[in-house]
Write an enzyme that holds these catalytic residues in place. Structure first.
Site, PDB file in Angstrom:
ATOM      1  N   ARG A  55      -7.161 -13.840  -3.240  1.00 39.59           N
ATOM      2  CA  ARG A  55      -6.276 -13.644  -4.295  1.00 39.59           C
ATOM      3  C   ARG A  55      -6.493 -14.981  -5.119  1.00 39.59           C
ATOM      4  O   ARG A  55      -7.150 -15.823  -4.728  1.00 39.59           O
ATOM      5  CB  ARG A  55      -4.851 -13.655  -3.836  1.00 39.59           C
ATOM      6  CG  ARG A  55      -4.221 -12.580  -3.008  1.00 39.59           C
ATOM      7  CD  ARG A  55      -2.978 -12.411  -2.438  1.00 39.59           C
ATOM      8  NE  ARG A  55      -2.562 -11.537  -1.664  1.00 39.59           N
ATOM      9  CZ  ARG A  55      -2.685 -11.467  -0.314  1.00 39.59           C
ATOM     10  NH1 ARG A  55      -3.212 -12.543   0.264  1.00 39.59           N
ATOM     11  NH2 ARG A  55      -2.280 -10.440   0.230  1.00 39.59           N
ATOM     12  N   HIS A  81      -7.621 -10.347 -10.169  1.00 43.33           N
ATOM     13  CA  HIS A  81      -7.364  -9.407  -8.718  1.00 43.33           C
ATOM     14  C   HIS A  81      -8.329  -8.425  -8.778  1.00 43.33           C
ATOM     15  O   HIS A  81      -8.378  -7.698  -7.528  1.00 43.33           O
ATOM     16  CB  HIS A  81      -5.982  -9.060  -9.033  1.00 43.33           C
ATOM     17  CG  HIS A  81      -5.254  -8.905  -7.747  1.00 43.33           C
ATOM     18  ND1 HIS A  81      -5.052  -9.773  -6.797  1.00 43.33           N
ATOM     19  CD2 HIS A  81      -4.688  -7.823  -7.149  1.00 43.33           C
ATOM     20  CE1 HIS A  81      -4.472  -9.298  -5.643  1.00 43.33           C
ATOM     21  NE2 HIS A  81      -4.190  -7.987  -5.828  1.00 43.33           N
ATOM     22  N   ARG A  95     -11.047  -8.941  -6.464  1.00 36.36           N
ATOM     23  CA  ARG A  95     -10.538  -8.729  -4.942  1.00 36.36           C
ATOM     24  C   ARG A  95     -10.673  -7.273  -4.585  1.00 36.36           C
ATOM     25  O   ARG A  95     -11.072  -6.636  -3.391  1.00 36.36           O
ATOM     26  CB  ARG A  95      -9.037  -9.199  -4.715  1.00 36.36           C
ATOM     27  CG  ARG A  95      -8.634  -9.098  -3.455  1.00 36.36           C
ATOM     28  CD  ARG A  95      -7.117  -9.778  -3.473  1.00 36.36           C
ATOM     29  NE  ARG A  95      -6.186  -9.420  -2.393  1.00 36.36           N
ATOM     30  CZ  ARG A  95      -6.026  -9.790  -1.094  1.00 36.36           C
ATOM     31  NH1 ARG A  95      -6.821 -10.688  -0.434  1.00 36.36           N
ATOM     32  NH2 ARG A  95      -5.051  -9.205  -0.250  1.00 36.36           N
ATOM     33  N   HIS A 147      -3.882  -8.519   4.593  1.00 36.07           N
ATOM     34  CA  HIS A 147      -2.712  -7.453   4.783  1.00 36.07           C
ATOM     35  C   HIS A 147      -2.074  -7.339   5.906  1.00 36.07           C
ATOM     36  O   HIS A 147      -2.734  -7.530   7.020  1.00 36.07           O
ATOM     37  CB  HIS A 147      -3.426  -6.066   4.344  1.00 36.07           C
ATOM     38  CG  HIS A 147      -3.932  -5.920   2.886  1.00 36.07           C
ATOM     39  ND1 HIS A 147      -4.768  -4.863   2.505  1.00 36.07           N
ATOM     40  CD2 HIS A 147      -3.715  -6.609   1.837  1.00 36.07           C
ATOM     41  CE1 HIS A 147      -5.258  -5.086   1.182  1.00 36.07           C
ATOM     42  NE2 HIS A 147      -4.121  -5.993   0.674  1.00 36.07           N
ATOM     43  N   TYR A 171      -7.878   1.886  -0.045  1.00 36.89           N
ATOM     44  CA  TYR A 171      -9.351   1.677  -0.640  1.00 36.89           C
ATOM     45  C   TYR A 171     -10.147   2.776  -0.046  1.00 36.89           C
ATOM     46  O   TYR A 171     -10.987   3.257  -0.704  1.00 36.89           O
ATOM     47  CB  TYR A 171      -9.966   0.396   0.120  1.00 36.89           C
ATOM     48  CG  TYR A 171      -9.194  -0.688  -0.838  1.00 36.89           C
ATOM     49  CD1 TYR A 171      -9.458  -1.224  -2.174  1.00 36.89           C
ATOM     50  CD2 TYR A 171      -8.220  -1.444   0.063  1.00 36.89           C
ATOM     51  CE1 TYR A 171      -8.820  -2.228  -2.673  1.00 36.89           C
ATOM     52  CE2 TYR A 171      -7.569  -2.630  -0.619  1.00 36.89           C
ATOM     53  CZ  TYR A 171      -7.965  -3.045  -1.870  1.00 36.89           C
ATOM     54  OH  TYR A 171      -7.319  -4.027  -2.472  1.00 36.89           O
TER      55      TYR A 171
END
Length: 309
Positions: free
Chosen positions: A165, A255, A258, A281, A290
């Site tokens: 991040r 972002h 990322r 996470h 994803y």
């Protein structure tokens, strides 16, 4: 002080203050999240003061029904609050009432009958591998000062090459570089170790060699032109310039790099659990999005390439 200051009695205000302190000190929520939760609860207390007619007390809270909570949520939705924000509002209220129940102060079943608003699923907008590499390569070409160019390239490389991040990248210190790994402090103060690939490591080394400021090992190493800690807004502005220069969509943000990191790893056969750890996470379900991103990109490529696509 929350928005509930003039809607509640002294005892309830002290309980709210205790809850907010717990959110930050025990649950280690970010200051922004804690502030948002306090604001949400304050708005609920003001609603109850109007709805019930008078100052809100513990006795008032004992009498609330699911219908009262739904009425508040309906009012907030009428103020153009989206489903995601409404879900956060409900989470804040539940958190406070759970806090009261744990303390043996008050228990209510009202929230059990209130459904969390459905949040529309939105897929992360990842760049292609070519776009991500071009973004990093050009980051150093939009700035005349070599050390600033090296700085911006290093930060952007960290977002894509290590999946950080922007806040995590800007909080890095020289002490957090441990050989071929990074010690990253993420949300909630959770620390994770992230492998540092050679191109990213080299970009950091070049920046440190050129940086004109002396920075202690335990201080954030990325600096603004006056020597202060680098603002994320400056990197966001750099990404805006890069979008214009490369013809990238508005979704190409720090972002998004990322997101691209995770999507490209998954596309190359990366293990979902490993990617979860790399991203920091807390839940695997957050990382599982994803898989949908990668499938979507695969279908798009198929449609473009197939003779009957």
């Amino acid at each position: 002080m929350t928005d509930s200051a003039f809607a509640t009695d002294d005892h309830l205000r002290s309980l709210i203050a205790s809850w907010l302190q717990e959110l930050g000190a025990v649950r280690r929520l970010s200051p922004n999240t804690t502030e948002a939760y306090g604001r949400d609860l304050g708005q609920f207390m003001r609603f109850l003061a109007d709805h019930m007619g008078g100052t809100v007390t513990l006795a008032t809270l004992k009498d609330i029904r699911a219908a009262d909570i739904r009425a508040f949520m309906a009012q907030r939705r009428s103020e153009s609050l989206g489903s995601r924000s409404l879900a956060r509002v409900l989470s804040a209220l539940k958190s406070f009432f759970t806090h009261l129940e744990r303390q043996g102060i008050l228990a209510t079943e009202a929230f059990n009958a209130v459904r969390t608003p459905k949040i529309p699923r939105s897929l992360p907008k990842a760049l292609t591998v070519v776009e991500a590499k071009a973004t990093i390569d050009m980051a150093g070409e939009l700035e005349d000062r070599p050390w600033v160019a090296a700085r911006d390239m290093a930060v952007i490389a960290l977002c894509y090459g290590s999946g950080l991040r922007i806040s995590e990248a800007l909080a890095l210190t020289r002490a957090s570089l441990e050989g071929g790994t990074l010690r990253v402090t993420g949300k909630g103060g959770k620390v994770r170790m992230v492998p540092l690939i050679d191109p990213v490591l080299r970009s950091i080394e070049i920046y440190l060699e050129l940086c004109p400021f002396t920075v202690a090992p335990d201080e954030p190493m990325f600096r603004g032109v006056r020597g202060g800690v680098l603002s994320p807004r400056l990197i966001q502005l750099r990404m805006e310039q890069l979008r214009s220069a490369l013809g990238l969509p508005p979704s190409a943000t720090p972002h998004a790099l990322r997101h691209s990191f995770a999507t490209h790893l998954l596309g190359k056969g990366g293990d979902l659990r490993a990617i979860q750890e790399l991203l920091g996470h807390a839940s695997l379900s957050t990382t599982q999005i994803y898989t949908a991103v990668d499938t979507e990109r695969l279908l798009e490529s198929y449609a473009r390439a197939h003779p009957r696509g």
